[in-house]
Each structure stands twice: as C-alpha cells, then as structure tokens.
Design a protein around this motif. Structure first.
Motif, PDB file in Angstrom:
ATOM      1  N   GLU A 230     -25.435 -31.271  31.708  1.00 41.78           N
ATOM      2  CA  GLU A 230     -25.536 -29.813  31.816  1.00 41.78           C
ATOM      3  C   GLU A 230     -24.250 -29.194  31.303  1.00 41.78           C
ATOM      4  N   TYR A 231     -24.396 -28.078  30.586  1.00 43.16           N
ATOM      5  CA  TYR A 231     -23.229 -27.339  30.110  1.00 43.16           C
ATOM      6  C   TYR A 231     -22.735 -26.389  31.200  1.00 43.16           C
ATOM      7  N   GLN A 232     -21.433 -26.423  31.428  1.00 42.42           N
ATOM      8  CA  GLN A 232     -20.813 -25.417  32.272  1.00 42.42           C
ATOM      9  C   GLN A 232     -20.541 -24.155  31.457  1.00 42.42           C
ATOM     10  N   HIS A 233     -20.155 -23.074  32.146  1.00 43.60           N
ATOM     11  CA  HIS A 233     -19.879 -21.827  31.451  1.00 43.60           C
ATOM     12  C   HIS A 233     -18.730 -21.979  30.451  1.00 43.60           C
ATOM     13  N   ARG A 234     -17.785 -22.857  30.733  1.00 46.21           N
ATOM     14  CA  ARG A 234     -16.646 -23.014  29.825  1.00 46.21           C
ATOM     15  C   ARG A 234     -16.991 -23.828  28.586  1.00 46.21           C
ATOM     16  N   GLY A 235     -18.232 -24.304  28.470  1.00 46.20           N
ATOM     17  CA  GLY A 235     -18.656 -24.997  27.264  1.00 46.20           C
ATOM     18  C   GLY A 235     -18.428 -26.484  27.290  1.00 46.20           C
ATOM     19  N   ILE A 236     -18.329 -27.075  28.451  1.00 43.75           N
ATOM     20  CA  ILE A 236     -18.136 -28.517  28.560  1.00 43.75           C
ATOM     21  C   ILE A 236     -19.260 -29.091  29.399  1.00 43.75           C
ATOM     22  N   VAL A 237     -19.629 -30.338  29.129  1.00 43.97           N
ATOM     23  CA  VAL A 237     -20.749 -30.949  29.832  1.00 43.97           C
ATOM     24  C   VAL A 237     -20.265 -31.629  31.110  1.00 43.97           C
ATOM     25  N   HIS A 238     -21.122 -31.637  32.107  1.00 36.91           N
ATOM     26  CA  HIS A 238     -20.922 -32.488  33.272  1.00 36.91           C
ATOM     27  C   HIS A 238     -22.258 -33.126  33.594  1.00 36.91           C
ATOM     28  N   PHE A 239     -22.216 -34.222  34.332  1.00 38.13           N
ATOM     29  CA  PHE A 239     -23.385 -35.065  34.522  1.00 38.13           C
ATOM     30  C   PHE A 239     -23.847 -35.034  35.974  1.00 38.13           C
TER      31      PHE A 239
END
Length: 517
Positions: A230-239
């Motif tokens: 999933e993309y966070q608002h800052r534009g980085i993915v987390h799982f």
C-alpha cells in the motif's frame, strides 16, 4: 501552399447508442458483450474457435469470429487498479480476499486445519527520509497537532521545522515534506525500488529463525505468508502481511500440517518475537551508483536499505482487546490490492522521454518520479542520432553489454517504474504453501460460469445433473485486434447492462442470505 486539416468529428454517444439499439440483433450483441463483465476497456480478439470432443479429439465444428457481433470476442483487460477499470479491479480484489481467507480458514485446495495454526497480522513500514505533514488521532478521537516542537527553529533553507495545524483527513498537504530541499528524495526512490528485495531477505531470515525454533522444540517448522503493498501519503510503500506458522513433513515438502496443539500459545508468542527480530536484523547495501552528471553529484557508494521503526504485530485472535474474524482480516488486506499511487495524488502511465517533461517538478510525487528518472539513467549507454537527426533512445537502441544488463536489473528499474515512484513489485503476493493461486481461483470461476451457461442452455436444474456428453472443449486460435469498445455508445450500453446484471446478482445474494438467516 497552405493546407487545411479538417479534424475528424466523432458523433456523440447518444447517437451511437441509438444507432446500435436500432440494428437487428441488438439482444444478441448484448449477450455477446457480457463476456467482458463490465470492463471499461476490454481486449478485442479475432480468429477461429474450434469445438473439440474431449473423448475422441474430433473437431465437429469451427466458428470464425467474423460470424459474431462486431467480428471480435471481448475479454476483460484484467487491470487491478480501480482508477483504471473498476470492474476488473473488483474481480482482483475478490480473488485477493479469497486467497487471504483460504490461507486463514482453509478451502479452495487449502486444508481446513490452517484455522488452528498460529498467525500474526503484521505491518512493516519504511524509515523516515525527512519530516512530512501527518494526521495523528488520539485514543479519544481528538486530532493532534501535526508536528509540535519545543524549540521552533528553522531549517538550513529558512523553513519552519514544526507544524501546529490539525489536518483534516483529506488535506492535500498530508505526506508532503515540511521542506522539500531537506527531504532525501533519492534515498526515498531507491528504497521503493528495493522494497521487494528487502521483504525477500526478511522472509529468508524469518524462516531460518523459525527453523531453529523447530529444532529446539521438536517439530519441523516453517512460515507461510500472504502480503499486499500500500502507498502511504508520502509516496512510499508499506506492507500488510498475514504470516502463518506451519509444520512441515520432511517426506512431503508440499504438505501443510498444523504445529502441535499444546505449543500453539507459546508458538504464537515466539512467532511475534521472531518477526520483530527478523525485521530488525535485515538490512543490506545497494550497489554503487556512479553518479549522474545531470544531478551534479559525485559517485555514490550506495544506500542502506532497512525497515522503519514502526512495526505493528497483531495476533489474529484478538486486536486491541476486541475480537476479529478471519473474514474481517481478509477484507482489510484485500481492499489495498486495487489501490495505486492515487493516494499521493499522482496517477500516470509509464513515463517515456516524450512524457517525462509533463511531470510537475514542484509537487512531491513529481519530484519522486523525476528522482527515479534521473537515478535510473544508464551511464553505460551512449546516445546518438539517426541520419535524419532523430535522437536515439539511449536505453532502447544501445547494444546489450554486461554493464548495461547489470544496470537494467538494479537502478535501471527506477526509470522503468518511475510512474510508480520507483516501486516495481507485485501488490499482492503469497508464499507457495499459503493458499490457492490466482490461476486456480480463475479456473474455479470459469468452471462455475460455464456450468451456469450449460444449465441455462441444456435445461438442467443444477450442475450435478449435467451428463458427460454435455461437456465440451473449446480451443481458440485468436490474435489481438485492439483494446476498448468500438464506439462510446457501445461502451455506454455494455457497461449499463453489466451494472444492471451486478445489481440483480447482488439483490439475489441479499435475498438468499436473508432467507438463510
């Protein structure tokens, strides 16, 4: 000589609708387009369909697509992104739901005993690359200030390092850095590019820890997982991942066995601890980056890729002292499978040398995309020009050298996936023994639809009444003919019919569930 170009004027959609509805065979055309299942941009195929007798191998009948309405066959595009095709994305989400759920409670080829296995729902995030605007909500539901500091100082670029605002849920500034010049966009882009490799190494470390645990306690143990990004608002993915503990049979590696029942409570606690240890222990260094003259930076030794400090592990039995079900967990995980970069406000197709100039360099996701583009430029490739002056694409026309091939598999991926802000991994993955494959789920869905069609045509009440001779095999020799509906009117009619069909099935499902209750 002056020439005047007359633009082609397409008739409005309502004219196409009237024209299509007035044609003979309109009902047959609607039935024919139902194979697209409401796809916004279906794939058109042309060729020949052969009906084969499975028992003898004979071909009693062959049908050309030219005899069908529009002369083509429509099939769904299969795109998982809800912003591109909502109908196909819903199918992808439903498959992800059943995939995750089957790994928790069994079914669809997975043994039912997995419901007794220790399992943990974990969320892994990226480290910080600079302070960004956030929305923090307290336990009582109050919204806290974004970033309060006792010492209200300015950064080296003269911008404040604090933010006292209480941001709304859809505030456009969420995820954007307090100072864009202080934010490490290059490290952010590289982390996105290597996030899948970090996850792979973490699972390897976790498997080794669990195997050592099994040698200490007696049974042979291993882990299985289902994961979405999933993309966070800052534009980085987390799982988000479901990690399940299994016992293995040394003589049958494909078997999924439950751990000893008397060790379930202890294994759940130890699995939680080993996940945290594997996340903490896993880190690696990326290859050397030779630097990019356009960026004006010297040769870079590489970046250290590691997880962030925010690790959340939740045993599936209870979360925050409230009972949850496997269905709720599966639904929570599956809803992220159809999302993409739209969370950051950036939606784009694959970037090229002709479209990279259209990226906004003043926006946060635009800076990330440009950082991916610049870091992914291949220094081992020489550009050039054709005889007529056209520029040679440096990554497409250069000879394949070992240096270029190595670059293409490392930092070259950043340019290839710049439209995804550097992340080029799969958004929904599973380990081998976790649950059913998507191909298996697709096969089940295809068999069900064909059985329902045979029931309607053959007049049987249920699929159990079908005779062996009712089963046929259709082999197609098809080629690609295009993408999308032929006219806007066709798209409107087909999508409207598909929407009505979905509403009918949903109403029938609700009525059936109410009768059962």
């Amino acid at each position: 000589m002056n020439t005047t170009v007359t633009p082609m004027i397409r008739p409005p959609a309502h004219a196409d609708v009237r024209t299509r509805a007035e044609r003979p065979g309109y009902a047959r055309w609607l039935e024919h387009t139902a194979s697209a299942h409401g796809c916004v941009r279906p794939i058109r195929l042309t060729g020949t369909l052969h009906t084969v007798n499975p028992a003898t191998g004979e071909i009693p009948r062959s049908t050309s697509t030219h005899a069908l309405p529009d002369g083509v066959i429509y099939i769904p595009c299969g795109d998982r992104r809800a912003t591109v095709c909502p109908a196909c994305a819903e199918t992808y989400r439903a498959d992800t739901y059943h995939l995750i759920k089957s790994g928790l409670v069994g079914g669809k080829g997975t043994p039912d005993t997995v419901s007794t296995h220790p399992a943990v729902f974990t969320t892994l995030t990226a480290p910080s690359f600079g302070p960004v605007h956030t929305r923090a909500v307290g336990k009582n539901g109050t919204i806290k200030p974004c970033r309060m500091r006792r010492a209200m100082t300015l950064c080296e670029h003269g911008r404040p390092t604090w933010c006292a605002q209480r941001h709304r849920e859809n505030d456009r500034c969420l995820g954007t850095p307090l100072c864009a010049d202080c934010y490490d966009y290059h490290a952010h882009a590289v982390w996105n590019g290597y996030a899948s490799e970090l996850w792979r190494r973490t699972t390897i470390r976790l498997r080794r820890l669990v195997a050592a645990l099994g040698r200490r306690l007696g049974p042979t143990l291993d882990v299985s997982f289902g994961k979405v990004a999933e993309y966070q608002h800052r534009g980085i993915v987390h799982f988000h991942a479901i990690i399940r503990l299994d016992a293995r049979d040394p003589h049958d590696p494909s078997a999924v066995l439950p751990p000893p029942a008397h060790l379930t409570a202890e294994l759940t606690r130890l699995l939680d601890e080993h996940i945290a240890r594997a996340v903490t222990d896993t880190s690696f260094r990326t290859p050397e980056h030779p630097g990019n003259p356009r960026l004006g930076i010297p040769a870079h030794p590489g970046w250290t890729i590691t997880w962030g400090d925010q690790l959340v592990n939740r045993p599936l039995a209870r979360v925050n002292a409230s009972d949850i079900t496997e269905q709720q967990v599966a639904a929570y995980v599956a809803k992220y499978a159809t999302k993409s970069t739209e969370t950051t406000g950036f939606v784009s197709r694959r970037l090229t040398t002709d479209t990279i100039d259209q990226v906004d360099p003043d926006s946060h996701p635009g800076r990330l995309a440009l950082a991916c583009w610049d870091l992914g430029a291949n220094p081992h490739t020489r550009g050039g020009t054709y005889a007529d002056g056209r520029r040679v694409h440096p990554l497409r026309n250069a000879p394949i050298t070992p240096q270029r091939a190595a670059w293409r598999d490392t930092y070259g991926r950043l340019r290839r996936w710049a439209h995804m802000l550097g992340f080029g991994g799969h958004f929904a993955t599973r380990s081998r023994r976790y649950g059913p494959t998507r191909r298996h789920l697709k096969t089940i869905r295809r068999i069900y639809r064909r059985s329902q069609q045979l029931i309607r045509t053959a007049g049987h009440r249920t699929a159990d009444h079908l005779e062996p001779e009712d089963t046929v095999l259709v082999v197609g020799e098809l080629t690609y003919a295009g993408t999308g509906w032929l006219t806007p009117g066709d798209a409107e009619l087909a999508l409207t019919a598909a929407a009505k069909a979905r509403e009918y099935h949903q109403a029938a499902k609700l009525e059936c569930s109410s009768r059962t209750a």
